[in-house]
Scaffold this active site. Structure first.
Site: not given
Length: 347
Positions: A182, A209
């Protein structure tokens, strides 16, 4: 040309910290002996991850494990002329030997996302895999740093924590959910939009996530840019959150984010190794046991050291848009955490 490519790969892995890592390096001669085990090493993430960890000069021993296919992967990467000695292991009966003496265990095992499949759809398949692997870790290398890539990370990390608690081996400082991808995406997308060199960009990413639980803090991005509108920030946030889907759709159902995830996993493992080796000021974002919100697990910047997490760092100042995003993500992240805990307790 070939030598240049190898050196470039090596230096990229060594220097590519996700959120402010130190650039200090060890030479292969001075670095301590460190064993890294990769569980799920024959898969789409596992194979390139095995390559990248073989290139890391901090690794002296690399154990490559999967249910099948690992002898070939091990033979292939073992021919690379770097420090790490490689051994391949396959099947349940060899899992213990793969894990024994490991300092860092990386877990990319599990099935990838397919078109139309949410990360939650992966839960029932991957939860059982993670539970069995963590049971073995608690037996064969209970003091190892464990970095979880297997999705859905928002649930698999809580599963691992419960398994380790049952075994009496849980150390919250040594269990990490790898959210580095990310951060890698946020840095790449921000650099492209702000028109700044990506090598110098940092963007913290907090929350979880998956989907809206991924909250990039572009207000804290460095170097700061005054050229991005509110619409730009919203679009960058959305693209970071949907990065996995973007890759799945681009591969037309024939794969997911394997190469970029392997890179991110290698970057985070490198940071953990540096921390274990006493390199100061190693800071990365990761999904860990946390008290900075009311949720028991949360991704934020953490300082790494000889015992794993040395300090969980606060969120810092948030924009109004980020504050809103934080409140929106909490219910979904809470549900994912509770689902993981319930699975581990019931199975």
């Amino acid at each position: 040309m070939r030598r240049f490519v190898i050196r470039s790969l090596e230096s990229a892995v060594r220097r590519g910290g996700a959120s402010g890592s130190s650039c200090r390096r060890f030479s292969s001669n001075s670095a301590p002996e460190r064993k890294v085990a990769i569980l799920g090493a024959a898969g789409g993430i596992g194979q390139p991850l095995s390559l990248l960890m073989k290139l890391n000069p901090l690794v002296s021993s690399l154990a490559i494990y999967d249910i099948a296919g690992t002898p070939g992967v091990a033979a292939d990467v073992s021919h690379i002329n770097t420090r790490a000695e490689v051994a391949g292991y396959a099947g349940d009966e060899q899992l213990g030997k793969a894990l024994e003496g490991s300092d860092v265990v990386i877990i990319p095992a599990g099935v990838p996302r397919k078109p139309g499949m949410t990360r939650d759809d992966l839960f029932n398949i991957n939860a059982g895999i993670v539970k069995s692997l963590c049971t073995a870790i608690s037996k064969y290398c209970p003091n190892a740093v464990v970095t979880m890539i297997s999705n859905p990370v928002n649930s698999t990390v809580p599963i691992a924590s419960e398994v380790f608690k049952k075994a009496g081996t849980y150390d919250e400082r040594k269990l990490f959910g790898v959210t580095t991808l990310d951060v890698v995406r946020a840095k790449t997308f921000y650099a492209g939009k702000a028109k700044v060199p990506v090598a110098g960009v940092n963007v913290p990413v907090v929350g979880g996530h998956a989907g809206i639980t991924i909250l990039p803090l572009f207000s804290q991005a460095t170097p700061a840019s005054n050229d991005l509108s509110d619409e730009d920030i919203e679009a960058l946030t959305k693209r970071t959150q949907d990065g996995g889907t973007e890759v799945v759709e681009a591969k037309a159902g024939k794969g997911s984010a394997t190469l970029s995830m392997a890179y991110a996993g290698a970057i985070f493992a490198d940071a953990c190794l540096k921390g274990l080796n006493g390199v100061p000021d190693i800071v990365e974002c990761s999904f860990v046991q946390s008290s900075i919100t009311e949720l028991p697990f949360f991704a934020s910047k953490v300082r790494l050291g000889k015992n794993g997490v040395e300090e969980v760092l606060g969120l810092g100042p948030l924009s109004d848009y980020e504050k809103e995003g934080l409140e929106k993500l909490k219910p979904e992240l809470k549900a994912s955490i509770e689902k993981g805990i319930k699975f581990a307790q019931d199975n």
